[in-house]
Structures are given as C-alpha cells and as structure tokens.
Design a protein around this motif. Structure first.
Motif, mmCIF file in Angstrom:
data_model
loop_
_atom_site.group_PDB
_atom_site.id
_atom_site.type_symbol
_atom_site.label_atom_id
_atom_site.label_comp_id
_atom_site.label_asym_id
_atom_site.label_seq_id
_atom_site.Cartn_x
_atom_site.Cartn_y
_atom_site.Cartn_z
ATOM 1 N N TRP A 23 0.835 -1.197 0.000
ATOM 2 C CA TRP A 23 0.000 0.000 0.000
ATOM 3 C C TRP A 23 0.867 1.243 0.000
ATOM 4 N N HIS A 82 -6.962 3.253 -5.205
ATOM 5 C CA HIS A 82 -8.127 2.755 -4.476
ATOM 6 C C HIS A 82 -8.926 3.888 -3.843
ATOM 7 N N CYS A 96 -2.993 3.910 -2.839
ATOM 8 C CA CYS A 96 -2.808 2.998 -3.972
ATOM 9 C C CYS A 96 -2.363 1.625 -3.478
ATOM 10 N N ARG A 97 -2.668 0.621 -4.289
ATOM 11 C CA ARG A 97 -2.235 -0.745 -3.991
ATOM 12 C C ARG A 97 -1.356 -1.250 -5.123
#
Length: 218
Positions: A23, A82, A96-97
């Motif tokens: 992440w 995300h 963000c992933r």
C-alpha cells in the motif's frame, strides 16, 4: 501468464519501490502528476512506480536553468488507485495498492516533465508454501502487525487483507516493506524472481538484526 502490457504507462518515480499487494499513500501537487492521476482514476487505469537512482521526487531546477537529471530503475510495480481525495485545489491525496511488476523497455519524458514508459508485465509470483525452516517468519510478522495496530485505524495499517501468511512471495514482500533496509536493497528484493529466495534473503536479514536467531541463510 502475464497480461498484455499497455502501449504506454505513466511513471511516478519515488525514492522507495512499491511491492505487489503493498500500500502506498501519496500527496500529489506537482502539475505534471495532477492531470495524470485524475486521468488514471477516471479510467480505472494504473500508473507505474519506479525507484529513483538519481534525482528527487519533486522536480527541481539546476544552476543551468534546466531541470535536474532524473534516472530510475527499469523494473517497477503498477499502482492501482483505491482512494482519491482533493482537500484543496492543486492537491490530491491518493491511496494505492501495488499490482504486477513490469520491466521497462523504453521511457521518455514529456515536455511538462511527466515520464512515460513502454514495457511488459511480469508474471505474478507463483503460489509457494512457506517451508518449515522459515515458518517462524509468519508469526513474527503477525506479532509486528499486532503491535502496529495498537491505537491505529485499520485502514492506516501497512498490511491489509487478504493476509497470505503461508505464501512465500506475499510474506517476503511484507517483510521487505517493513524492515529497516536501504532502498537499493528493497529494489534488489523486488527484482528477485524466486519468491522462496526472496524470503530466504529476508530471513537472512532478520538473523543479522538478531530478530531471527540461528537461520542458516542461502
């Protein structure tokens, strides 16, 4: 097998690499990234995170009235947005992933400073059970996560479900994010193709730090 890589991928060079399933929180304010992030978010497309080896995350001018040179690794990771917030004009907050890794074949810088790259996606790590001699790494990481969770919101934790404690690649990546490593060493782990070898390298580092005594590394 890896899917077809997009013809071009916008790049976001950072000091530290992003790992698959990791992440990343970003504060975006540079003009070269604002429009790119909005476009990726509206289209549901990722951008690429690559580790800087020369230059800074924020574009800076040099003494010759140009911009400082930026150079980055040729292997990076897709970042899927995300969550996106805009608390004020000219500022975006991203969560963000990490997705698949990619290998750049070429890159070029647009006039306003945004880097674009062409390359190919790499296969995800094969599912591989943690061997018995490395089994202690999972409960150690669970204990660390429990400590980090004290007084913290679940959404802010560096590890998020689904948890794959018995998967070599996932376990190695989470340790690589949390261990006190130089960014170049993190990149080396990201580039290590074998998830088992990556986990063995992590175990060796834990042994050096005195956290995992007695491990006979690779």
């Amino acid at each position: 097998m890896a899917q077809q890589h997009p013809t071009e991928l916008p790049l976001f060079p950072l000091q530290s690499p992003l790992f698959p399933d990791g992440w990343l929180s970003l504060r975006v304010f540079e003009p070269r990234y604002l429009a790119m992030v909005r476009r990726c978010h509206s289209l549901g497309e990722p951008f690429g995170v690559v580790r800087l080896v020369e230059g800074t995350e924020v574009r800076r001018r040099d003494e010759a009235d140009g911009f400082m040179r930026e150079q980055f690794e040729s292997l990076g990771t897709l970042a899927h947005i995300h969550a996106l917030e805009s608390p004020q004009p000219g500022l975006l907050l991203l969560r963000c992933r990490g997705g698949q890794r990619f290998a750049l074949q070429s890159s070029h810088c647009l006039q306003h400073g945004l880097w674009m790259g062409q390359g190919r996606l790499l296969d995800d790590d094969a599912a591989l059970a943690v061997p018995a001699d490395l089994a202690a790494l999972a409960p150690l990481l669970q204990s660390l996560l429990h400590s980090l969770a004290q007084g913290a919101a679940d959404a802010d934790l560096p590890m998020q479900p689904p948890y794959r404690w018995q998967d070599c690649g996932w376990l190695a990546n989470r340790w690589a994010e949390l261990l006190p490593l130089a960014d170049a060493e993190r990149q080396h782990l990201l580039m290590t193709e074998s998830p088992l070898l990556r986990l063995e390298l992590v175990a060796d580092r834990l042994e050096q730090l005195g956290i995992l005594p007695g491990f006979d590394g690779p």
